[in-house]
Write a protein that holds these residues in place. Structure first.
Motif, PDB file in Angstrom:
ATOM      1  N   LEU A   1       0.826  -1.205   0.000  1.00  0.00           N
ATOM      2  CA  LEU A   1       0.000   0.000   0.000  1.00  0.00           C
ATOM      3  C   LEU A   1       0.861   1.257   0.000  1.00  0.00           C
ATOM      4  O   LEU A   1       0.528   2.250  -0.650  1.00  0.00           O
ATOM      5  CB  LEU A   1      -0.933  -0.026   1.217  1.00  0.00           C
ATOM      6  CG  LEU A   1      -1.902   1.140   1.388  1.00  0.00           C
ATOM      7  CD1 LEU A   1      -2.789   1.318   0.159  1.00  0.00           C
ATOM      8  CD2 LEU A   1      -2.767   0.931   2.624  1.00  0.00           C
ATOM      9  N   ALA A   2       1.976   1.204   0.695  1.00  0.00           N
ATOM     10  CA  ALA A   2       2.869   2.362   0.770  1.00  0.00           C
ATOM     11  C   ALA A   2       3.491   2.715  -0.572  1.00  0.00           C
ATOM     12  O   ALA A   2       3.993   3.831  -0.759  1.00  0.00           O
ATOM     13  CB  ALA A   2       3.972   2.096   1.796  1.00  0.00           C
ATOM     14  N   ASP A   3       3.479   1.769  -1.516  1.00  0.00           N
ATOM     15  CA  ASP A   3       4.066   2.005  -2.833  1.00  0.00           C
ATOM     16  C   ASP A   3       3.056   2.527  -3.846  1.00  0.00           C
ATOM     17  O   ASP A   3       3.362   2.619  -5.040  1.00  0.00           O
ATOM     18  CB  ASP A   3       4.689   0.708  -3.362  1.00  0.00           C
ATOM     19  CG  ASP A   3       5.892   0.262  -2.543  1.00  0.00           C
ATOM     20  OD1 ASP A   3       6.530   1.135  -1.919  1.00  0.00           O
ATOM     21  OD2 ASP A   3       6.180  -0.952  -2.521  1.00  0.00           O
TER      22      ASP A   3
ATOM     23  N   TRP B   1      -7.214  -3.860   1.551  1.00  0.00           N
ATOM     24  CA  TRP B   1      -7.094  -2.432   1.839  1.00  0.00           C
ATOM     25  C   TRP B   1      -8.489  -1.844   2.006  1.00  0.00           C
ATOM     26  O   TRP B   1      -9.440  -2.250   1.338  1.00  0.00           O
ATOM     27  CB  TRP B   1      -6.401  -1.695   0.692  1.00  0.00           C
ATOM     28  CG  TRP B   1      -5.004  -2.147   0.386  1.00  0.00           C
ATOM     29  CD1 TRP B   1      -4.159  -2.857   1.188  1.00  0.00           C
ATOM     30  CD2 TRP B   1      -4.295  -1.899  -0.830  1.00  0.00           C
ATOM     31  NE1 TRP B   1      -2.960  -3.077   0.548  1.00  0.00           N
ATOM     32  CE2 TRP B   1      -3.013  -2.497  -0.697  1.00  0.00           C
ATOM     33  CE3 TRP B   1      -4.603  -1.247  -2.023  1.00  0.00           C
ATOM     34  CZ2 TRP B   1      -2.060  -2.454  -1.700  1.00  0.00           C
ATOM     35  CZ3 TRP B   1      -3.650  -1.204  -3.031  1.00  0.00           C
ATOM     36  CH2 TRP B   1      -2.394  -1.794  -2.862  1.00  0.00           C
ATOM     37  N   TYR B   2      -8.570  -0.869   2.897  1.00  0.00           N
ATOM     38  CA  TYR B   2      -9.845  -0.194   3.145  1.00  0.00           C
ATOM     39  C   TYR B   2      -9.613   1.302   3.260  1.00  0.00           C
ATOM     40  O   TYR B   2      -8.664   1.754   3.895  1.00  0.00           O
ATOM     41  CB  TYR B   2     -10.479  -0.704   4.444  1.00  0.00           C
ATOM     42  CG  TYR B   2     -11.634   0.138   4.931  1.00  0.00           C
ATOM     43  CD1 TYR B   2     -12.877   0.069   4.306  1.00  0.00           C
ATOM     44  CD2 TYR B   2     -11.473   1.014   6.013  1.00  0.00           C
ATOM     45  CE1 TYR B   2     -13.944   0.847   4.757  1.00  0.00           C
ATOM     46  CE2 TYR B   2     -12.534   1.796   6.458  1.00  0.00           C
ATOM     47  CZ  TYR B   2     -13.766   1.704   5.834  1.00  0.00           C
ATOM     48  OH  TYR B   2     -14.810   2.473   6.261  1.00  0.00           O
TER      49      TYR B   2
ATOM     50  N   ALA C   1     -11.017  -3.669  -0.888  1.00  0.00           N
ATOM     51  CA  ALA C   1     -10.528  -4.635  -1.875  1.00  0.00           C
ATOM     52  C   ALA C   1      -9.625  -5.634  -1.162  1.00  0.00           C
ATOM     53  O   ALA C   1      -8.922  -5.268  -0.215  1.00  0.00           O
ATOM     54  CB  ALA C   1      -9.773  -3.930  -2.998  1.00  0.00           C
ATOM     55  N   PHE C   2      -9.625  -6.869  -1.625  1.00  0.00           N
ATOM     56  CA  PHE C   2      -8.908  -7.919  -0.891  1.00  0.00           C
ATOM     57  C   PHE C   2      -8.627  -9.096  -1.816  1.00  0.00           C
ATOM     58  O   PHE C   2      -9.166  -9.184  -2.932  1.00  0.00           O
ATOM     59  CB  PHE C   2      -9.763  -8.388   0.297  1.00  0.00           C
ATOM     60  CG  PHE C   2     -11.051  -9.057  -0.128  1.00  0.00           C
ATOM     61  CD1 PHE C   2     -11.131 -10.435  -0.217  1.00  0.00           C
ATOM     62  CD2 PHE C   2     -12.166  -8.298  -0.473  1.00  0.00           C
ATOM     63  CE1 PHE C   2     -12.308 -11.049  -0.643  1.00  0.00           C
ATOM     64  CE2 PHE C   2     -13.338  -8.911  -0.898  1.00  0.00           C
ATOM     65  CZ  PHE C   2     -13.413 -10.287  -0.983  1.00  0.00           C
TER      66      PHE C   2
END
Length: 273
Positions: free
Chosen positions: A45-47, A68-69, A108-109
């Motif tokens: 997520l950090a990217d 992610w939410y 999303a997952f």
């Protein structure tokens, strides 16, 4: 003549044994044939360019699904996204960034067995994961809309038939997974041996939410006839968006969000009446 008969009988036996071997191999290996890229990379997520989202782990029957939410802005719904068959959900982070920039929330997952979530992939597991994700997101209190892509059209429709959402968007959906298999392998008894059949054409009959279906005429993975026939079964039809020359993977680049956002706005306005 006896020699000829023996040769013919031997050939028939070989054909039957060979066909049986093919069917048996398909049965044993079917999930490895049906599901793609279960060990692919996961984008951190950090990217990404998504600023306000967070990593989440949603419990499901002794395991977890990771994703992610991001909460929606006031007046916007949460998009619960059911991914397609290839790789991790995280590869589609550009979509999520667009949604977040427009004020939409998203969840999303990866289903169990896909890169970000531990376990083995089965239809039952995917459907359990789909319900768990929806319930987790709905519990946050915002309105919810559902988006299912390709394989994800199965769990998306299943959830919409059992839960109350404000809209259902299906991107390159199938009538059923077994229907697609039968189109590809007409010489095999797929209806008898396929375990994960995802009968979307049955589930869609229980969906009361407004539905938008998007498909492309050049889709060689799931033929556009699937989307057209599925739309005929929809109880609350909103739009059938057919893209001339659109393929299985390029509808987003061809402007799908410009169709989806007004659809969600219409659906939210109707839900608030």
């Amino acid at each position: 003549m006896k020699i000829v008969r023996r040769i013919v009988v031997a050939l028939i036996v070989l054909v039957v044994l060979g066909y049986g071997g093919v069917v048996g191999g398909m049965y044993v290996l079917q999930r490895s044939l049906q599901y793609d890229d279960l060990k692919g990379p996961v984008t951190a997520l950090a990217d990404t360019e998504i600023v306000g989202a967070q990593d989440v782990a949603i419990p499901v029957k002794g395991s977890v699904i990771n994703g992610w939410y991001e909460a929606p802005k006031v007046g916007k719904p949460l998009i619960v996204y059911y991914k397609g068959n290839s790789g991790s959900f995280s590869r589609e982070h550009e979509r999520f960034a667009t949604w977040a920039q427009a004020g939409y929330g998203f969840l999303a997952f990866d289903y169990r067995g896909f890169p970000a979530s531990p376990g083995s992939v089965t239809q039952q597991g995917i459907l359990e994961d789909a319900l768990a994700a929806f319930d987790w997101g709905a519990a946050k209190g915002a309105p919810v809309v559902i988006w299912g892509r390709s394989l994800g059209s199965g769990p998306a429709t299943y959830v919409a038939s059992l839960r109350d959402a404000d809209a259902l968007l299906l991107e390159t959906p199938f009538l059923s997974a077994v229907h697609v298999a039968a189109e590809r392998y007409p010489y095999l008894p797929v209806y008898w041996v396929m375990q994960d059949q995802f009968p979307v054409d049955t589930w869609i009959k229980g969906v009361t939410e407004p539905v938008l279906i998007a498909h492309g005429t050049a889709d060689t993975t799931i033929d556009v006839s699937n989307g057209k026939q599925l739309y005929e079964l929809v109880r609350h039809q909103d739009e059938l968006w057919i893209v001339p020359g659109g393929t299985h993977g390029d509808l987003w680049d061809r402007g799908l969000w410009h169709q989806a956002e007004p659809f969600f706005e219409r659906s939210e306005a109707a839900a608030q009446k």
